[in-house]
Design an enzyme around this catalytic site. Structure first.
Site, short mmCIF file in Angstrom:
data_model
loop_
_atom_site.label_atom_id
_atom_site.label_comp_id
_atom_site.label_asym_id
_atom_site.label_seq_id
_atom_site.Cartn_x
_atom_site.Cartn_y
_atom_site.Cartn_z
N SER A 129 -1.16 0.61 -0.08
CA SER A 129 -2.22 0.66 -1.09
C SER A 129 -1.58 0.72 -2.46
O SER A 129 -0.36 0.83 -2.59
CB SER A 129 -3.10 1.88 -0.87
N LYS A 130 -2.44 0.70 -3.47
CA LYS A 130 -1.95 0.72 -4.86
C LYS A 130 -1.04 1.93 -5.12
O LYS A 130 -0.16 1.88 -5.95
CB LYS A 130 -3.13 0.73 -5.83
#
Ligand code: GLU
Length: 481
Positions: free
Chosen positions: A250-251
């Site tokens: 994820s980010k």
């Protein structure tokens, strides 16, 4: 059979590494089989889709060299086709209007939860009589359209990656919504699963290759293929890309969009090479560096792993450095110039070109990413450098001022050449009876502020050509004196 595959990104964000990796696998599979690779933009979600994301996706795929043979097709331009398909399902009795309000659905889920059951739609409007429908419509309720899912159905397919996959109809959450609510008698906005199936049939897709997160959708989509009716394509679900800790990337794990990788100075060839290795093992595990064209003949699903693929920055950096180090200085220089400009450094791209190429040749072998050129070459652009602790210590040493002053005297009024630079160092070593290492370290500290760095003679020459050497030497003498 001609292989026809597609990548179908939704423009609800920038081109994500997961989508790009799916594009790589599709591209490789298409090229292996001399097939067709199609780009379809799935922009039916009006609220979340944005033209700038479409732009980012298209630019990113092109930058990566993942050229497509057909498209881009835009789902937003094909709504009539989907609506027709929904209407056909309604006409065949395979879909129906559901008038449940969101409050009723909420209540249903809460009750299921209280009973310890998984939330699902309980198919309560599957068999409404025309009178019941009319009554709901009279109340002003706007129906969604649901597709019937038989709870007792087993959905089985032979996945290209995962082998036989089996799903039970009862695990699909009840009859599924295929079109949003609309005025009575009309078909509202068609939803993802329906549109994908209509398109994949229309575009004669033979193999659907996408991330493992779509497995439940595949089960639903197979039921839609059967209902249309149409031949079911083959499916291959690629493993998820995981962080080092093993959760879905994820980010929070750093950059995940291709344009960010590009900004950081990863080369497209290195990225596609790395993405191919994210879940696929080459037949010769030692041959890890390849272009997409080279590897396509070897690419097949037997060597795609089922387990999630951990994203390994060290490996990507290593691969990227391998690609950077193979590039000729003049080409690399073209790529570094925008980074130097972006950092605000002033130079003339034409008249300073020979100097810029020498600088490129100097730092190129140490680069892992293009962006690193900014910090690595900062000292060649700015007027004065800051001393590191080791640099300061070196300049504090006994005899340093004398050495630097002698260098200053020797370089007065002359265009420094490599031979001069070497001779000066040699001469000082001899005359002052000091070690060569001491002269070199002192000179480096005065010129660059540090005791480590790229080739000293080359650095000195580059600084001299910009007139930055003597002021720094002067500064070292003055501050010490
Ligand atoms: N629009 C879907 C996505 O971006 C595509 C899934 C598919 O390939 O069918 O995840």
């Amino acid at each position: 059979m001609t292989v026809r595959v597609r990548i179908a990104p939704s423009p609800t964000g920038n081109l994500h590494i997961g989508t790009a990796r799916a594009a790589v696998f599709n591209w490789l599979f298409a090229h292996h089989h001399a097939g067709t690779f199609i780009l379809r933009i799935e922009d039916t979600d009006e609220k979340r889709s944005r033209p700038e994301y479409t732009e980012n996706i298209i630019t990113g795929l092109k930058w990566l060299g993942l050229n497509w043979d057909e498209g881009p097709f835009f789902q937003s331009q094909r709504l009539d086709l989907y609506k027709q398909a929904v209407q056909t399902l309604l006409d065949k009795g395979l879909a129906y209007r559901c008038y449940c309000t969101s409050e009723e659905l909420e209540e249903m889920r809460a009750a299921q939860k209280a009973r310890g059951q998984a939330p699902r739609y309980d198919n309560r409007h599957r068999n409404l009589s025309p009178e019941q429908q009319a009554a709901f419509e009279a109340e002003g309720r706007k129906p969604v359209i649901r597709f019937l899912i038989d709870d007792y159905r087993q959905i089985v397919w032979k996945d290209l990656v995962r082998g036989t996959v089996t799903w039970r109809g009862s695990d699909l959450g009840g009859d599924m919504v295929i079109a949003r609510s609309s005025e009575a008698g009309e078909v509202g906005q068609p939803l993802y699963n329906l549109a994908v199936v209509v398109d994949d049939i229309d575009m004669q897709i033979t193999h659907v290759i996408r991330g493992e997160d779509h497995i439940a959708n595949t089960a639903k989509q197979i039921l839609l293929y059967e209902a249309m009716p149409s031949t079911v394509p083959e499916f291959g679900h690629t493993p998820l890309i995981l962080s080092q800790e093993g959760h879905k990337l994820s980010k929070r794990d750093g950059v995940t969009s291709i344009s960010d990788f590009q900004k950081m100075g990863y080369l497209p060839e290195a990225l596609t090479n790395y993405m191919t290795l994210l879940g696929w093992t080459p037949p010769d595990a030692k041959k890890e560096i390849f272009t997409l064209e080279k590897v396509a003949p070897q690419f097949d699903f037997d060597r795609v792993n089922q387990a999630g693929a951990k994203f390994d920055w060290d490996k990507l950096n290593w691969l990227n450095s391998q690609y950077i180090h193979r590039i000729a200085a003049d080409q690399l220089c073209d790529w570094l110039i925008p980074y130097w400009q972006g950092a605000g450094h002033e130079f003339n791209v034409e008249s300073d070109r020979p100097w810029l190429e020498k600088l490129t040749a100097l730092i190129g072998p140490s680069l892992t990413r293009l962006e690193e050129a900014v910090s690595m070459s900062q000292m060649f652009f700015i007027p004065a450098v800051e001393l590191t602790e080791a640099g300061r210590d070196q300049l504090q040493q006994e005899g340093v001022t004398d050495v630097i002053q002698t260098i200053l005297d020797a370089t007065d009024n002359q265009q420094l050449t490599e031979t001069d630079a070497k001779d000066i160092i040699k001469k000082i070593t001899k005359e002052k009876k000091v070690k060569k290492g001491f002269v070199m370290r002192s000179l480096r500290a005065a010129l660059t502020g540090d005791v480590h760095g790229p080739d000293l003679i080359e650095s000195w020459l580059l600084l001299a050509q910009r007139g930055l050497d003597r002021p720094r030497l002067q500064q070292a003498v003055t501050s010490k004196g």
